[in-house]
Design a protein around this motif. Structure first.
Motif, short mmCIF file in Angstrom:
data_model
loop_
_atom_site.label_atom_id
_atom_site.label_comp_id
_atom_site.label_asym_id
_atom_site.label_seq_id
_atom_site.Cartn_x
_atom_site.Cartn_y
_atom_site.Cartn_z
N LEU A 1 0.83 -1.21 0.00
CA LEU A 1 0.00 0.00 0.00
C LEU A 1 0.86 1.26 0.00
O LEU A 1 0.53 2.24 -0.68
CB LEU A 1 -0.94 0.00 1.20
CG LEU A 1 -2.09 -1.00 1.14
CD1 LEU A 1 -2.88 -1.00 2.45
CD2 LEU A 1 -3.01 -0.71 -0.03
N ALA A 2 1.97 1.24 0.72
CA ALA A 2 2.88 2.39 0.72
C ALA A 2 3.49 2.60 -0.67
O ALA A 2 3.61 3.74 -1.14
CB ALA A 2 3.98 2.19 1.76
N GLN B 1 2.14 1.61 -3.54
CA GLN B 1 1.07 2.08 -4.44
C GLN B 1 0.80 3.56 -4.23
O GLN B 1 0.58 4.30 -5.19
CB GLN B 1 -0.21 1.28 -4.19
CG GLN B 1 -0.18 -0.11 -4.76
CD GLN B 1 -1.46 -0.86 -4.46
OE1 GLN B 1 -2.35 -0.38 -3.78
NE2 GLN B 1 -1.54 -2.08 -4.97
N LYS B 2 0.82 4.00 -2.98
CA LYS B 2 0.61 5.41 -2.68
C LYS B 2 1.70 6.26 -3.33
O LYS B 2 1.42 7.31 -3.91
CB LYS B 2 0.58 5.62 -1.17
CG LYS B 2 0.26 7.01 -0.75
CD LYS B 2 0.19 7.09 0.77
CE LYS B 2 -0.06 8.50 1.23
NZ LYS B 2 -0.08 8.61 2.68
N GLY C 1 1.14 8.85 -6.37
CA GLY C 1 1.62 10.21 -6.16
C GLY C 1 2.52 10.66 -7.29
O GLY C 1 2.45 11.79 -7.76
N THR D 1 10.45 6.88 -0.01
CA THR D 1 9.58 5.74 -0.34
C THR D 1 10.16 4.43 0.19
O THR D 1 9.40 3.55 0.60
CB THR D 1 9.37 5.63 -1.86
OG1 THR D 1 10.63 5.56 -2.51
CG2 THR D 1 8.58 6.81 -2.38
#
Length: 100
Positions: A59-60, A62-63, A67, A79
């Motif tokens: 999820l991190a 994908q965020k 972005g 990241t």
């Protein structure tokens, strides 16, 4: 520059606590029967934590990806810290818990 250092230290600490956790679990597997309730609980906890950490890390990532698609680029060290954070947190906690 401090962000790069922090990412490197996080990776180094993740590596060392992971090795410690692996060694401690290996010792448990060698000294206790695999069908004992405590070992079954430990194995179930290990698998559950790995699944949760991988979901949080994905999820991190994908965020960060979405972005970047929207023009909000984050440096690689930011990241990488966000992606390693779930593994790092759980690895440190497991190493502490199993060392008792």
């Amino acid at each position: 520059m401090m962000g790069i250092y922090s990412a490197g230290m996080m990776a180094l600490e993740l590596w060392s606590t992971s090795l410690s956790t692996i060694a401690q679990r290996q010792h448990l597997w060698q000294t206790q029967p695999f069908f004992s309730p405590s070992m079954m609980l430990e194995n179930q906890r290990m698998v559950t934590e790995k699944i949760e950490a991988s979901v949080e890390a994905s999820l991190a990532m994908q965020k960060a990806f979405f972005g970047a698609l929207n023009g909000r680029y984050a440096p690689w060290w930011v990241t990488s810290q966000q992606a390693l954070s779930p593994y790092h947190r759980r690895s440190r906690a497991n190493s502490r818990r199993l060392s008792r």
